[in-house]
Write an enzyme that holds these catalytic residues in place. Sequence first.
Site, mmCIF file in Angstrom:
data_model
loop_
_atom_site.group_PDB
_atom_site.id
_atom_site.type_symbol
_atom_site.label_atom_id
_atom_site.label_comp_id
_atom_site.label_asym_id
_atom_site.label_seq_id
_atom_site.Cartn_x
_atom_site.Cartn_y
_atom_site.Cartn_z
ATOM 1 N N GLU A 41 0.846 -1.197 0.000
ATOM 2 C CA GLU A 41 0.000 0.000 0.000
ATOM 3 C C GLU A 41 0.882 1.247 0.000
ATOM 4 O O GLU A 41 1.573 1.536 0.977
ATOM 5 C CB GLU A 41 -0.901 -0.004 1.237
ATOM 6 C CG GLU A 41 -1.724 1.266 1.432
ATOM 7 C CD GLU A 41 -2.355 1.360 2.814
ATOM 8 O OE1 GLU A 41 -2.706 2.487 3.235
ATOM 9 O OE2 GLU A 41 -2.482 0.319 3.496
ATOM 10 N N THR A 68 -4.649 6.084 2.339
ATOM 11 C CA THR A 68 -4.964 7.457 2.716
ATOM 12 C C THR A 68 -5.793 8.113 1.612
ATOM 13 O O THR A 68 -5.566 9.259 1.233
ATOM 14 C CB THR A 68 -3.697 8.285 3.029
ATOM 15 O OG1 THR A 68 -2.774 7.492 3.788
ATOM 16 C CG2 THR A 68 -4.051 9.499 3.877
ATOM 17 N N LYS A 128 -10.304 -1.888 8.218
ATOM 18 C CA LYS A 128 -9.032 -1.575 8.877
ATOM 19 C C LYS A 128 -9.329 -0.996 10.257
ATOM 20 O O LYS A 128 -9.975 0.049 10.359
ATOM 21 C CB LYS A 128 -8.236 -0.568 8.039
ATOM 22 C CG LYS A 128 -6.911 -0.173 8.678
ATOM 23 C CD LYS A 128 -6.119 0.771 7.801
ATOM 24 C CE LYS A 128 -6.616 2.191 7.889
ATOM 25 N NZ LYS A 128 -5.703 3.140 7.227
#
Length: 206
Positions: A41, A68, A128
């Site tokens: 990621e 993000t 998450k």
Amino acid sequence: MTSALDVVLADRVLTVVRAPRIPDPRALADALAGAGIRCVELTFTTPDVLAAVRAAAGSERAVCGVGTVLTGDQAAAAIDAGARFLVTPGIRAEVAGVAARHGIPVVMGAFTPSEVLAALDLGAAAVKIFPARALGPGYLRDLRGPFPDTAFIPSGGVNAGNAADFLAHGAAAVTAGTDVVAPDDVAAGRWSVIASRAASFVRSMN
């Protein structure tokens, strides 16, 4: 093409890279994949991340995604650059909508049970739990009660010393951060160091 989520669940780990620069994104992705962490990621906190994603997407062993992600425009740009999964720090309906239209899994950030529900309602492929360090592995066990079928991926504070505990308490996978991809090592292109730390992290999970 194998789903990015399938790879994450098979490996039980992905890594999030936060660095001021990534001199060779494909070499970074290959180093991590070779050590057993195939899902990488990259994040919008890294300057020119879309160019890095395009380069990393060329790896034949790694699966590259973008984290993000805060807006629908960012989600679309990341997918256009080759991202195979998206990660948000919190509940982002626009991001979920773009991901769904493109058939790309989104791992949505949440912390409370209400936020977990909101993420699932928006179609999150996994949730998450961030920041995981706040309540530790036991919190994952508690969440598994009302959410037994949800794939939880703790992030923030997960390291080689506690990854196995998070997995034992109900995490479907864990997120390796600076414990594996220290920003200075990434910026300096120390791929062998990163590969060694990734391999140690993977061993610690068992």
